[in-house]
Design a protein around this motif. Structure first.
Motif, PDB file in Angstrom:
ATOM      1  N   GLU A  19      40.755  21.168  37.891  1.00 27.03           N
ATOM      2  CA  GLU A  19      42.180  21.241  38.199  1.00 27.03           C
ATOM      3  C   GLU A  19      42.715  22.582  37.722  1.00 27.03           C
ATOM      4  N   VAL A  20      43.373  23.314  38.621  1.00 22.05           N
ATOM      5  CA  VAL A  20      43.755  24.701  38.334  1.00 22.05           C
ATOM      6  C   VAL A  20      45.153  24.992  38.872  1.00 22.05           C
ATOM      7  N   PHE A  21      45.695  26.118  38.454  1.00 25.07           N
ATOM      8  CA  PHE A  21      46.845  26.725  39.123  1.00 25.07           C
ATOM      9  C   PHE A  21      46.585  28.213  39.186  1.00 25.07           C
ATOM     10  N   GLY A  22      47.329  28.914  40.045  1.00 20.89           N
ATOM     11  CA  GLY A  22      47.003  30.322  40.174  1.00 20.89           C
ATOM     12  C   GLY A  22      47.973  31.113  41.025  1.00 20.89           C
ATOM     13  N   LEU A  23      47.697  32.421  41.037  1.00 18.27           N
ATOM     14  CA  LEU A  23      48.493  33.405  41.776  1.00 18.27           C
ATOM     15  C   LEU A  23      47.638  33.956  42.909  1.00 18.27           C
ATOM     16  N   ALA A  24      48.258  34.097  44.088  1.00 21.01           N
ATOM     17  CA  ALA A  24      47.546  34.599  45.260  1.00 21.01           C
ATOM     18  C   ALA A  24      48.397  35.650  45.956  1.00 21.01           C
ATOM     19  N   TYR A  25      47.788  36.426  46.841  1.00 22.68           N
ATOM     20  CA  TYR A  25      48.538  37.406  47.623  1.00 22.68           C
ATOM     21  C   TYR A  25      49.320  36.742  48.759  1.00 22.68           C
ATOM     22  N   GLY A  26      48.999  35.484  49.045  1.00 21.57           N
ATOM     23  CA  GLY A  26      49.659  34.726  50.095  1.00 21.57           C
ATOM     24  C   GLY A  26      48.811  33.521  50.436  1.00 21.57           C
ATOM     25  N   GLY A  27      49.344  32.661  51.322  1.00 19.77           N
ATOM     26  CA  GLY A  27      48.558  31.543  51.820  1.00 19.77           C
ATOM     27  C   GLY A  27      48.764  30.216  51.127  1.00 19.77           C
ATOM     28  N   ALA A  28      49.739  30.106  50.208  1.00 19.89           N
ATOM     29  CA  ALA A  28      49.882  28.884  49.416  1.00 19.89           C
ATOM     30  C   ALA A  28      50.628  27.767  50.142  1.00 19.89           C
ATOM     31  N   TYR A  29      51.334  28.071  51.234  1.00 24.52           N
ATOM     32  CA  TYR A  29      52.031  27.024  51.984  1.00 24.52           C
ATOM     33  C   TYR A  29      51.024  26.348  52.930  1.00 24.52           C
ATOM     34  N   ALA A  30      50.014  25.726  52.375  1.00 22.57           N
ATOM     35  CA  ALA A  30      48.944  25.173  53.197  1.00 22.57           C
ATOM     36  C   ALA A  30      48.171  24.132  52.399  1.00 22.57           C
ATOM     37  N   GLU A  31      47.295  23.418  53.087  1.00 16.43           N
ATOM     38  CA  GLU A  31      46.492  22.385  52.424  1.00 16.43           C
ATOM     39  C   GLU A  31      45.370  22.976  51.577  1.00 16.43           C
ATOM     40  N   TYR A  32      44.873  24.149  51.967  1.00 15.64           N
ATOM     41  CA  TYR A  32      43.808  24.817  51.223  1.00 15.64           C
ATOM     42  C   TYR A  32      44.135  26.302  51.107  1.00 15.64           C
ATOM     43  N   ILE A  33      43.560  26.936  50.076  1.00 13.02           N
ATOM     44  CA  ILE A  33      43.723  28.373  49.905  1.00 13.02           C
ATOM     45  C   ILE A  33      42.430  28.969  49.366  1.00 13.02           C
ATOM     46  N   ALA A  34      42.057  30.145  49.861  1.00 10.65           N
ATOM     47  CA  ALA A  34      40.954  30.921  49.288  1.00 10.65           C
ATOM     48  C   ALA A  34      41.568  31.942  48.353  1.00 10.65           C
ATOM     49  N   VAL A  35      41.192  31.892  47.069  1.00 11.17           N
ATOM     50  CA  VAL A  35      41.879  32.703  46.063  1.00 11.17           C
ATOM     51  C   VAL A  35      40.872  33.232  45.049  1.00 11.17           C
ATOM     52  N   SER A  36      41.145  34.388  44.524  1.00 11.04           N
ATOM     53  CA  SER A  36      40.265  35.013  43.547  1.00 11.04           C
ATOM     54  C   SER A  36      40.076  34.112  42.321  1.00 11.04           C
ATOM     55  N   THR A  37      38.849  33.969  41.891  1.00 13.44           N
ATOM     56  CA  THR A  37      38.589  33.198  40.667  1.00 13.44           C
ATOM     57  C   THR A  37      39.187  33.875  39.444  1.00 13.44           C
ATOM     58  N   HIS A  38      39.443  35.181  39.531  1.00 15.45           N
ATOM     59  CA  HIS A  38      40.036  35.908  38.406  1.00 15.45           C
ATOM     60  C   HIS A  38      41.499  35.556  38.213  1.00 15.45           C
ATOM     61  N   MET A  39      42.125  34.930  39.224  1.00 10.75           N
ATOM     62  CA  MET A  39      43.545  34.616  39.144  1.00 10.75           C
ATOM     63  C   MET A  39      43.809  33.125  38.965  1.00 10.75           C
ATOM     64  N   LEU A  40      42.770  32.357  38.675  1.00  8.79           N
ATOM     65  CA  LEU A  40      42.921  30.931  38.433  1.00  8.79           C
ATOM     66  C   LEU A  40      43.075  30.645  36.944  1.00  8.79           C
ATOM     67  N   VAL A  41      43.809  29.603  36.635  1.00  8.99           N
ATOM     68  CA  VAL A  41      44.006  29.139  35.260  1.00  8.99           C
ATOM     69  C   VAL A  41      43.775  27.631  35.250  1.00  8.99           C
ATOM     70  N   ARG A  42      43.112  27.143  34.220  1.00  9.06           N
ATOM     71  CA  ARG A  42      42.881  25.700  34.123  1.00  9.06           C
ATOM     72  C   ARG A  42      44.188  24.958  33.855  1.00  9.06           C
ATOM     73  N   LYS A  43      44.419  23.901  34.598  1.00  6.72           N
ATOM     74  CA  LYS A  43      45.646  23.122  34.465  1.00  6.72           C
ATOM     75  C   LYS A  43      45.617  22.301  33.169  1.00  6.72           C
ATOM     76  N   PRO A  44      46.625  22.454  32.310  1.00  5.10           N
ATOM     77  CA  PRO A  44      46.692  21.613  31.118  1.00  5.10           C
ATOM     78  C   PRO A  44      47.054  20.171  31.505  1.00  5.10           C
ATOM     79  N   SER A  45      46.462  19.224  30.826  1.00  3.36           N
ATOM     80  CA  SER A  45      46.767  17.816  31.115  1.00  3.36           C
ATOM     81  C   SER A  45      48.211  17.481  30.783  1.00  3.36           C
ATOM     82  N   GLU A  46      48.831  18.293  29.910  1.00  2.00           N
ATOM     83  CA  GLU A  46      50.211  18.022  29.499  1.00  2.00           C
ATOM     84  C   GLU A  46      51.229  18.331  30.597  1.00  2.00           C
TER      85      GLU A  46
END
Length: 344
Positions: free
Chosen positions: A96-123
């Motif tokens: 489970e992650v969240f992240g920043l992308a150059y675009g494409g987030a208004y969709a069911e799937y996104i291809a995004v750099s692994t360098h821009m992903l962050v693990r989602k805290p359970s809190e």
């Protein structure tokens, strides 16, 4: 990629490529194919930003690597990697992650750099995490990288109830600011900045006597503030010069009131007070620059999200099928905090 993934997905598109909020609609487009440095993520929620409105209207310079689909911040679940993927953080399918992308987030799937992903805290919820990346990274960039903030300085955040300023006010207060001020165009938003965010003062910028400049100067005994972060532009340009302290910095991130300065603007403060005025953006930056800010977010802010010290304030959550209403709500300037769309 796993065999069970579809070839196509639903995504928000714009009729005739640009237009008003009513031009937004959900259509079907090909599933993105991640490159060697990307992961494919199934999106659960995405955040709205004012750049989305400008891009929808054809008034935003989109980076060449960005897809045509709107949206730069999201939360979701990693579903796949290409063979031999560059994955220094060791993400796995199902994370489970969240992240920043150059675009494409208004969709069911996104291809995004692994360098821009962050693990989602359970809190935090999916909706809260979708409202973090663009907002908090922009605030970190404005305050530290551009504004040169160090503990003991004073800061004025314009548009104090906007998502970036909400983040920035919390950052400054947590890092020992001498004073933190805000402006807004509604009394309710000013009250929110003081009572909910802990500003030392919040000024309604529509009131002329006394104006926000006079009020801030009075509260700082005539010294002014060390850093101003501005999204408004032309209408506040002279006021920013007047309210800044000696050796102060103005960080210019937007121009909601326009880019043409009125006649009679007095720029003597640049020399007299040795002011530095610097504009900046985030989306146009390369991945190395954005990645450093992502790392700062993880190190500086993520622990405070987990323990509740930093709040991700969400104003309203829409189902993504109601994206037209979500855009219209942002255009109404009623919100105090993030507007999020969830994908059911």
């Amino acid at each position: 990629m796993p065999d069970n993934l579809p070839d196509k997905m639903r995504a928000v598109a714009i009729k005739n490529n640009t237009g008003p909020a009513d031009a937004l609609h959900i259509t079907t487009i090909p599933l993105p194919k991640p490159t060697a440095s990307q992961a494919l993520v199934k999106i659960h929620a995405f955040g709205l930003n004012r750049m989305d409105l400008l891009q929808r209207e054809g008034r935003y310079p989109v980076p060449p690597q960005a897809p045509s689909t709107l949206g730069v911040e999201f939360s979701g679940t990693v579903v796949s990697f290409p063979p031999g993927a560059d994955n220094p953080e060791g993400f796995k399918e199902g994370d489970e992650v969240f992240g920043l992308a150059y675009g494409g987030a208004y969709a069911e799937y996104i291809a995004v750099s692994t360098h821009m992903l962050v693990r989602k805290p359970s809190e935090l919820s999916w909706e809260q995490c979708a409202g973090i990346p663009e907002t908090w990274i922009t605030a970190l960039q404005a305050l530290y990288l551009v504004g040169g903030y160090t503990p003991g300085k004073s800061v004025l955040w314009h548009a104090g109830a906007s998502s970036v300023s909400i983040a920035g006010i919390q950052l400054a207060r947590a890092d020992g600011a001498a004073k933190v001020f805000a402006t807004a165009r509604q009394d309710a938003k000013c009250e929110f900045c003081v009572k909910e965010l802990g500003c030392d003062g919040a000024l309604n910028s529509t009131k002329e006597e006394p104006g926000w400049v006079e009020e801030v100067l009075k509260a700082t005994e005539g010294k002014g503030v060390d850093i101003v972060v501005d999204f408004v532009g032309a209408d506040y340009f002279q006021g920013n010069l007047d309210v800044l302290a000696r050796d102060g910095r103005a960080v210019h991130l937007g121009a909601m009131s326009g880019t043409k300065l009125p006649a009679g603007v007095d720029i003597s403060a640049f020399i007299r007070k040795r002011i530095r005025f610097e504009g900046s953006s985030l989306r146009s930056r390369d991945e190395e620059y954005q990645g450093k800010l992502r790392d700062q977010l993880v190190e500086h802010a993520l622990p405070k999200f987990k323990d509740g010290s930093f709040k991700v304030l969400i104003d309203k959550v829409f189902n993504w099928e109601d994206v037209v209403e979500a855009h219209k709500y942002m255009e109404s300037n009623q919100s105090k905090g993030k507007i999020i769309c969830k994908i059911s």
